[in-house]
Design a protein around this motif. Structure first.
Motif, PDB file in Angstrom:
ATOM      1  N   UNK A   1     121.420  -5.072 131.999  1.00 54.32           N
ATOM      2  CA  UNK A   1     120.567  -5.954 130.921  1.00 54.32           C
ATOM      3  C   UNK A   1     121.395  -6.200 129.858  1.00 54.32           C
ATOM      4  N   UNK A   2     121.101  -7.517 129.393  1.00 52.13           N
ATOM      5  CA  UNK A   2     121.582  -7.755 127.885  1.00 52.13           C
ATOM      6  C   UNK A   2     120.657  -7.709 127.063  1.00 52.13           C
ATOM      7  N   UNK A   3     121.193  -6.937 126.027  1.00 49.70           N
ATOM      8  CA  UNK A   3     120.365  -6.807 124.676  1.00 49.70           C
ATOM      9  C   UNK A   3     120.843  -7.309 123.650  1.00 49.70           C
ATOM     10  N   UNK A   4     120.142  -8.091 122.866  1.00 54.22           N
ATOM     11  CA  UNK A   4     120.503  -8.664 121.707  1.00 54.22           C
ATOM     12  C   UNK A   4     120.275  -7.917 120.437  1.00 54.22           C
ATOM     13  N   UNK A   5     121.060  -7.674 119.506  1.00 57.05           N
ATOM     14  CA  UNK A   5     120.643  -7.051 118.415  1.00 57.05           C
ATOM     15  C   UNK A   5     120.477  -7.837 116.996  1.00 57.05           C
ATOM     16  N   UNK A   6     119.285  -8.013 116.526  1.00 56.57           N
ATOM     17  CA  UNK A   6     118.915  -8.759 115.395  1.00 56.57           C
ATOM     18  C   UNK A   6     118.563  -7.814 114.162  1.00 56.57           C
ATOM     19  N   UNK A   7     119.076  -8.044 113.072  1.00 58.24           N
ATOM     20  CA  UNK A   7     118.545  -7.355 111.736  1.00 58.24           C
ATOM     21  C   UNK A   7     118.392  -8.638 110.755  1.00 58.24           C
ATOM     22  N   UNK A   8     117.657  -8.224 109.722  1.00 56.01           N
ATOM     23  CA  UNK A   8     117.654  -9.299 108.472  1.00 56.01           C
ATOM     24  C   UNK A   8     118.728  -9.061 107.442  1.00 56.01           C
ATOM     25  N   UNK A   9     118.724  -9.915 106.520  1.00 57.32           N
ATOM     26  CA  UNK A   9     119.784  -9.974 105.727  1.00 57.32           C
ATOM     27  C   UNK A   9     119.939  -8.674 104.794  1.00 57.32           C
ATOM     28  N   UNK A  10     118.608  -8.108 104.642  1.00 57.98           N
ATOM     29  CA  UNK A  10     118.590  -6.696 103.781  1.00 57.98           C
ATOM     30  C   UNK A  10     119.275  -5.525 103.992  1.00 57.98           C
ATOM     31  N   UNK A  11     119.853  -5.733 105.506  1.00 60.55           N
ATOM     32  CA  UNK A  11     120.707  -4.614 105.908  1.00 60.55           C
ATOM     33  C   UNK A  11     121.974  -4.661 105.107  1.00 60.55           C
ATOM     34  N   UNK A  12     122.222  -5.930 104.684  1.00 58.18           N
ATOM     35  CA  UNK A  12     123.402  -6.073 103.833  1.00 58.18           C
ATOM     36  C   UNK A  12     124.814  -5.547 104.794  1.00 58.18           C
ATOM     37  N   UNK A  13     124.828  -5.969 106.002  1.00 52.68           N
ATOM     38  CA  UNK A  13     125.957  -5.770 106.682  1.00 52.68           C
ATOM     39  C   UNK A  13     126.969  -6.970 106.572  1.00 52.68           C
ATOM     40  N   UNK A  14     128.253  -6.573 106.048  1.00 52.58           N
ATOM     41  CA  UNK A  14     129.101  -7.579 105.984  1.00 52.58           C
ATOM     42  C   UNK A  14     129.244  -8.248 107.325  1.00 52.58           C
ATOM     43  N   UNK A  15     129.700  -9.839 106.972  1.00 51.84           N
ATOM     44  CA  UNK A  15     129.632 -10.833 107.910  1.00 51.84           C
ATOM     45  C   UNK A  15     130.774 -10.412 109.117  1.00 51.84           C
ATOM     46  N   UNK A  16     131.684  -9.877 108.650  1.00 46.63           N
ATOM     47  CA  UNK A  16     132.855  -9.283 109.594  1.00 46.63           C
ATOM     48  C   UNK A  16     132.454  -8.411 110.573  1.00 46.63           C
ATOM     49  N   UNK A  17     131.947  -7.341 110.218  1.00 50.86           N
ATOM     50  CA  UNK A  17     131.284  -6.347 110.802  1.00 50.86           C
ATOM     51  C   UNK A  17     130.252  -7.151 111.848  1.00 50.86           C
ATOM     52  N   UNK A  18     129.360  -7.780 111.373  1.00 49.73           N
ATOM     53  CA  UNK A  18     128.116  -8.368 112.254  1.00 49.73           C
ATOM     54  C   UNK A  18     128.582  -9.091 113.254  1.00 49.73           C
ATOM     55  N   UNK A  19     129.958  -9.883 113.012  1.00 57.09           N
ATOM     56  CA  UNK A  19     130.496 -10.717 114.003  1.00 57.09           C
ATOM     57  C   UNK A  19     131.216  -9.887 115.068  1.00 57.09           C
ATOM     58  N   UNK A  20     131.917  -8.897 114.626  1.00 59.32           N
ATOM     59  CA  UNK A  20     132.584  -7.969 115.529  1.00 59.32           C
ATOM     60  C   UNK A  20     131.623  -7.230 116.451  1.00 59.32           C
ATOM     61  N   UNK A  21     130.267  -6.838 115.721  1.00 55.84           N
ATOM     62  CA  UNK A  21     129.557  -5.946 116.906  1.00 55.84           C
ATOM     63  C   UNK A  21     128.561  -6.906 117.436  1.00 55.84           C
ATOM     64  N   UNK A  22     128.437  -8.222 117.123  1.00 52.62           N
ATOM     65  CA  UNK A  22     127.475  -9.270 117.651  1.00 52.62           C
ATOM     66  C   UNK A  22     126.193  -8.864 117.240  1.00 52.62           C
ATOM     67  N   UNK A  23     126.068  -8.719 116.071  1.00 47.45           N
ATOM     68  CA  UNK A  23     124.657  -8.567 115.173  1.00 47.45           C
ATOM     69  C   UNK A  23     124.001  -9.640 114.786  1.00 47.45           C
ATOM     70  N   UNK A  24     122.847 -10.198 115.114  1.00 53.26           N
ATOM     71  CA  UNK A  24     122.414 -11.523 114.802  1.00 53.26           C
ATOM     72  C   UNK A  24     121.744 -11.309 113.531  1.00 53.26           C
TER      73      UNK A  24
END
Ligand code: MYR
Length: 280
Positions: A1-24
Protein backbone atom coordinates in the motif's frame (compact mmCIF):
# COMPACT_ATOMS: atom_id res chain seq x y z
CA UNK A 1 0.00 0.00 0.00
CA UNK A 2 1.44 3.38 -1.00
CA UNK A 3 0.89 6.08 1.60
CA UNK A 4 1.50 9.80 1.05
CA UNK A 5 2.36 11.97 4.03
CA UNK A 6 1.06 15.54 4.01
CA UNK A 7 1.64 18.19 6.61
CA UNK A 8 1.07 21.92 6.65
CA UNK A 9 3.66 24.67 6.61
CA UNK A 10 3.42 25.30 10.36
CA UNK A 11 5.45 22.15 11.04
CA UNK A 12 8.35 24.23 9.64
CA UNK A 13 10.19 21.18 8.33
CA UNK A 14 13.05 22.46 6.16
CA UNK A 15 12.50 21.87 2.43
CA UNK A 16 15.53 19.58 2.05
CA UNK A 17 14.18 17.31 4.81
CA UNK A 18 10.71 17.30 3.23
CA UNK A 19 12.18 16.45 -0.15
CA UNK A 20 14.35 13.69 1.25
CA UNK A 21 11.48 12.08 3.16
CA UNK A 22 8.86 12.78 0.51
CA UNK A 23 6.66 14.88 2.81
CA UNK A 24 4.07 16.96 0.94
CA UNK A 25 3.42 20.41 2.38
CA UNK A 26 0.33 22.59 2.15
CA UNK A 27 0.96 26.22 3.12
CA UNK A 28 -1.01 28.51 5.40
CA UNK A 29 -0.80 32.22 4.60
CA UNK A 30 -0.08 35.53 6.25
CA UNK A 31 -1.49 38.87 5.20
CA UNK A 32 0.80 41.84 5.80
CA UNK A 33 -0.19 45.34 4.72
CA UNK A 34 -2.89 43.95 2.44
CA UNK A 35 -0.54 41.48 0.68
CA UNK A 36 -1.11 37.73 1.05
CA UNK A 37 1.92 35.45 1.22
CA UNK A 38 1.99 31.65 1.36
CA UNK A 39 4.56 30.94 4.06
CA UNK A 40 7.58 28.80 3.21
CA UNK A 41 6.80 29.49 -0.49
CA UNK A 42 6.43 33.25 -1.04
CA UNK A 43 7.83 34.24 2.32
CA UNK A 44 10.29 32.56 4.67
CA UNK A 45 10.83 33.33 8.35
CA UNK A 46 13.75 35.69 7.72
CA UNK A 47 11.80 37.73 5.16
CA UNK A 48 8.78 37.84 7.48
CA UNK A 49 10.74 39.35 10.36
CA UNK A 50 12.20 41.91 7.91
CA UNK A 51 8.69 42.75 6.63
CA UNK A 52 7.50 43.27 10.19
CA UNK A 53 10.05 46.05 10.62
CA UNK A 54 8.87 47.84 7.49
CA UNK A 55 5.10 47.62 7.68
CA UNK A 56 3.14 49.60 10.17
CA UNK A 57 0.36 47.02 10.38
CA UNK A 58 -0.21 43.81 12.25
CA UNK A 59 -0.15 40.63 10.15
CA UNK A 60 -3.00 38.13 10.19
CA UNK A 61 -2.98 34.45 9.25
CA UNK A 62 -5.29 32.17 7.30
CA UNK A 63 -5.72 28.44 6.75
CA UNK A 64 -5.25 26.88 3.29
CA UNK A 65 -8.24 27.39 0.97
CA UNK A 66 -10.28 24.19 0.54
CA UNK A 67 -9.61 24.14 -3.24
CA UNK A 68 -5.91 23.84 -2.53
CA UNK A 69 -6.46 20.82 -0.28
CA UNK A 70 -8.69 19.15 -2.87
CA UNK A 71 -6.17 19.80 -5.67
CA UNK A 72 -3.31 18.35 -3.60
CA UNK A 73 -5.27 15.24 -2.57
CA UNK A 74 -6.48 14.71 -6.16
CA UNK A 75 -2.95 14.83 -7.51
CA UNK A 76 -1.75 12.40 -4.78
CA UNK A 77 -4.67 10.06 -5.53
CA UNK A 78 -3.01 9.29 -8.89
CA UNK A 79 0.02 7.67 -7.19
CA UNK A 80 -1.06 6.68 -3.68
CA UNK A 81 -3.68 4.47 -2.02
CA UNK A 82 -3.88 6.48 1.19
CA UNK A 83 -2.93 9.91 2.55
CA UNK A 84 -2.11 10.75 6.16
CA UNK A 85 -2.54 14.51 6.53
CA UNK A 86 -1.05 15.86 9.76
CA UNK A 87 -2.04 19.36 10.91
CA UNK A 88 -1.71 22.00 13.55
CA UNK A 89 -4.09 21.81 16.47
CA UNK A 90 -7.77 22.01 15.57
CA UNK A 91 -8.19 24.23 18.64
CA UNK A 92 -6.21 27.08 17.03
CA UNK A 93 -6.85 26.68 13.27
CA UNK A 94 -9.46 25.29 10.87
CA UNK A 95 -6.74 23.56 8.80
CA UNK A 96 -7.37 20.06 10.19
CA UNK A 97 -11.10 20.44 9.51
CA UNK A 98 -10.19 21.58 5.97
CA UNK A 99 -8.27 18.33 5.46
CA UNK A 100 -11.23 16.26 6.69
CA UNK A 101 -13.63 18.06 4.35
CA UNK A 102 -11.31 17.77 1.34
CA UNK A 103 -10.83 14.06 2.12
CA UNK A 104 -14.57 13.48 1.69
CA UNK A 105 -14.52 15.24 -1.69
CA UNK A 106 -11.72 13.26 -3.34
CA UNK A 107 -12.25 9.82 -4.84
CA UNK A 108 -9.85 6.94 -5.22
CA UNK A 109 -7.76 7.58 -2.11
CA UNK A 110 -8.47 7.22 1.61
CA UNK A 111 -7.55 10.32 3.60
CA UNK A 112 -6.65 10.03 7.29
CA UNK A 113 -6.57 13.54 8.77
CA UNK A 114 -4.48 13.67 11.96
CA UNK A 115 -4.90 16.44 14.55
CA UNK A 116 -1.44 17.01 16.04
CA UNK A 117 -3.11 19.06 18.83
CA UNK A 118 0.04 21.21 18.67
CA UNK A 119 2.13 22.86 15.93
CA UNK A 120 5.70 23.68 14.81
CA UNK A 121 8.43 21.05 15.19
CA UNK A 122 6.25 19.07 17.61
CA UNK A 123 3.95 18.49 14.63
CA UNK A 124 7.08 18.06 12.52
CA UNK A 125 8.19 15.12 14.71
CA UNK A 126 4.93 13.36 13.78
CA UNK A 127 5.24 14.08 10.05
CA UNK A 128 8.87 12.92 9.94
CA UNK A 129 8.10 9.69 11.82
CA UNK A 130 5.04 9.04 9.62
CA UNK A 131 7.12 9.55 6.47
CA UNK A 132 9.83 7.13 7.64
CA UNK A 133 7.21 4.51 8.51
CA UNK A 134 5.39 4.96 5.19
CA UNK A 135 8.70 4.39 3.38
CA UNK A 136 9.13 1.15 5.38
CA UNK A 137 5.75 -0.05 4.12
CA UNK A 138 3.83 0.29 7.39
CA UNK A 139 0.03 0.52 7.24
CA UNK A 140 -1.94 3.71 8.04
CA UNK A 141 -3.19 2.09 11.25
CA UNK A 142 0.36 1.25 12.39
CA UNK A 143 1.51 4.79 11.60
CA UNK A 144 -1.38 6.42 13.44
CA UNK A 145 -0.90 4.15 16.46
CA UNK A 146 2.76 5.25 16.59
CA UNK A 147 1.78 8.93 16.33
CA UNK A 148 -0.66 8.45 19.20
CA UNK A 149 2.13 6.83 21.23
CA UNK A 150 4.39 9.83 20.55
CA UNK A 151 1.52 12.20 21.42
CA UNK A 152 1.17 10.59 24.84
CA UNK A 153 4.75 11.61 25.71
CA UNK A 154 4.92 14.86 23.75
CA UNK A 155 5.53 18.02 25.76
CA UNK A 156 5.86 21.60 24.52
CA UNK A 157 6.35 24.74 26.61
CA UNK A 158 6.89 28.20 25.21
CA UNK A 159 7.06 31.85 26.22
CA UNK A 160 6.41 35.11 24.40
CA UNK A 161 7.85 38.59 24.89
CA UNK A 162 4.42 40.19 24.67
CA UNK A 163 1.09 38.45 25.19
CA UNK A 164 -0.83 41.01 23.12
CA UNK A 165 -0.18 39.19 19.81
CA UNK A 166 -1.85 36.04 21.12
CA UNK A 167 -4.68 38.06 22.58
CA UNK A 168 -5.23 40.07 19.36
CA UNK A 169 -5.33 36.88 17.28
CA UNK A 170 -7.86 35.34 19.67
CA UNK A 171 -5.64 32.41 20.62
CA UNK A 172 -5.55 33.29 24.32
CA UNK A 173 -8.52 34.62 26.25
CA UNK A 174 -8.43 38.34 27.08
CA UNK A 175 -8.67 37.70 30.79
CA UNK A 176 -5.52 35.60 30.79
CA UNK A 177 -3.64 38.10 28.60
CA UNK A 178 -4.59 41.07 30.77
CA UNK A 179 -3.53 39.31 33.94
CA UNK A 180 -0.26 38.38 32.26
CA UNK A 181 0.62 41.86 31.03
CA UNK A 182 -0.45 43.55 34.26
CA UNK A 183 1.87 41.42 36.28
CA UNK A 184 4.65 41.82 33.71
CA UNK A 185 5.24 38.11 33.85
CA UNK A 186 6.66 35.84 31.18
CA UNK A 187 4.08 33.11 31.55
CA UNK A 188 5.08 29.71 30.37
CA UNK A 189 2.44 28.55 27.94
CA UNK A 190 1.45 25.08 26.78
CA UNK A 191 -1.43 23.25 25.13
CA UNK A 192 -4.22 21.57 27.03
CA UNK A 193 -7.09 20.00 25.09
CA UNK A 194 -5.83 21.56 21.82
CA UNK A 195 -5.75 25.17 23.05
CA UNK A 196 -3.11 27.44 24.56
CA UNK A 197 -3.25 28.03 28.28
CA UNK A 198 -0.76 29.41 30.81
CA UNK A 199 1.25 26.71 32.54
CA UNK A 200 3.00 28.76 35.20
CA UNK A 201 3.56 32.48 35.73
CA UNK A 202 7.26 33.21 35.77
CA UNK A 203 8.79 36.69 35.97
CA UNK A 204 11.84 36.53 33.74
CA UNK A 205 12.82 34.88 30.49
CA UNK A 206 15.84 33.23 32.09
CA UNK A 207 13.74 31.73 34.89
CA UNK A 208 11.21 30.49 32.34
CA UNK A 209 13.99 28.81 30.36
CA UNK A 210 15.39 27.24 33.52
CA UNK A 211 11.96 25.95 34.41
CA UNK A 212 11.58 24.34 30.97
CA UNK A 213 15.04 22.79 31.39
CA UNK A 214 13.85 21.34 34.70
CA UNK A 215 10.72 19.92 33.06
CA UNK A 216 12.61 18.12 30.31
CA UNK A 217 15.03 16.91 32.99
CA UNK A 218 12.19 15.07 34.72
CA UNK A 219 11.49 13.12 31.50
CA UNK A 220 15.15 12.71 30.50
CA UNK A 221 15.89 11.06 33.85
CA UNK A 222 13.42 8.25 33.07
CA UNK A 223 15.97 6.74 30.68
CA UNK A 224 13.67 6.72 27.65
CA UNK A 225 15.42 8.07 24.51
CA UNK A 226 14.03 11.51 23.68
CA UNK A 227 14.20 13.88 20.73
CA UNK A 228 13.76 17.59 21.44
CA UNK A 229 13.67 20.81 19.50
CA UNK A 230 14.27 24.38 20.60
CA UNK A 231 11.89 26.64 18.67
CA UNK A 232 12.66 30.35 18.33
CA UNK A 233 11.17 33.44 16.72
CA UNK A 234 14.24 35.15 15.25
CA UNK A 235 16.49 34.43 18.23
CA UNK A 236 18.91 32.01 16.62
CA UNK A 237 21.93 32.92 18.75
CA UNK A 238 19.93 32.48 21.99
CA UNK A 239 18.63 29.17 20.67
CA UNK A 240 22.17 27.95 19.94
CA UNK A 241 23.35 28.94 23.41
CA UNK A 242 20.41 27.23 25.04
CA UNK A 243 20.98 24.09 22.97
CA UNK A 244 24.59 23.92 24.16
CA UNK A 245 23.46 24.30 27.80
CA UNK A 246 20.73 21.68 27.46
CA UNK A 247 23.06 19.23 25.71
CA UNK A 248 25.45 19.48 28.61
CA UNK A 249 22.70 18.87 31.12
CA UNK A 250 21.03 16.03 29.19
CA UNK A 251 23.54 14.31 26.91
CA UNK A 252 21.10 11.45 26.25
CA UNK A 253 18.55 13.74 24.55
CA UNK A 254 18.80 14.42 20.83
CA UNK A 255 18.38 18.24 20.53
CA UNK A 256 17.76 20.23 17.36
CA UNK A 257 16.85 23.86 16.60
CA UNK A 258 13.76 24.88 14.67
CA UNK A 259 11.80 28.08 14.26
CA UNK A 260 8.46 29.82 14.54
CA UNK A 261 7.72 30.80 10.94
CA UNK A 262 5.45 33.59 9.68
CA UNK A 263 2.01 32.15 10.54
CA UNK A 264 2.85 31.11 14.09
CA UNK A 265 5.02 34.19 14.74
CA UNK A 266 2.04 36.33 13.69
CA UNK A 267 0.41 35.07 16.90
CA UNK A 268 3.46 34.77 19.16
CA UNK A 269 5.51 37.78 18.10
CA UNK A 270 9.24 38.08 17.56
CA UNK A 271 11.37 36.79 20.43
CA UNK A 272 9.15 33.86 21.38
CA UNK A 273 11.03 30.73 22.44
CA UNK A 274 9.99 27.21 23.29
CA UNK A 275 11.07 23.62 23.71
CA UNK A 276 9.26 20.50 22.62
CA UNK A 277 10.18 16.86 23.16
CA UNK A 278 8.86 13.37 22.68
CA UNK A 279 10.08 9.79 22.53
CA UNK A 280 12.46 8.86 19.69
C1 MYR B 1 -4.78 30.05 11.06
O1 MYR B 1 -4.97 31.23 10.70
O2 MYR B 1 -5.58 29.15 10.76
C2 MYR B 1 -3.52 29.73 11.85
C3 MYR B 1 -3.62 30.13 13.26
C4 MYR B 1 -2.35 29.83 14.04
C5 MYR B 1 -2.44 30.20 15.50
C6 MYR B 1 -1.11 30.01 16.20
C7 MYR B 1 -1.17 30.22 17.68
C8 MYR B 1 0.17 29.97 18.36
C9 MYR B 1 0.62 28.53 18.34
C10 MYR B 1 1.86 28.26 19.14
C11 MYR B 1 2.41 26.90 18.86
C12 MYR B 1 3.56 26.52 19.73
C13 MYR B 1 3.99 25.09 19.52
C14 MYR B 1 5.14 24.67 20.33
Amino acid sequence: MKIAIVTDSTAYIPKDVRDKLNIHMIPLSVVIGGETYEEEIDLNAEQFYEELKRKDRFPTSSQPPSGKFVALFESLAKDYDAIISIHLSSGISGTYQGAITAGTMVEGVKVYAYDSEISCMAQGFYAIEAAKMAAEGKSPEEIIARLDEMKASLRAYFMVDDLSNLQRGGRLTSAQAIIGSLLKVKPLLHFVDKVIVPFEKIRTRKKAMNRIAELIGEDASKGIPLQASIIHANREEDAKEWKAELEQLYPNVDFSISYFGPVIATHLGEGAMGLTWTIK
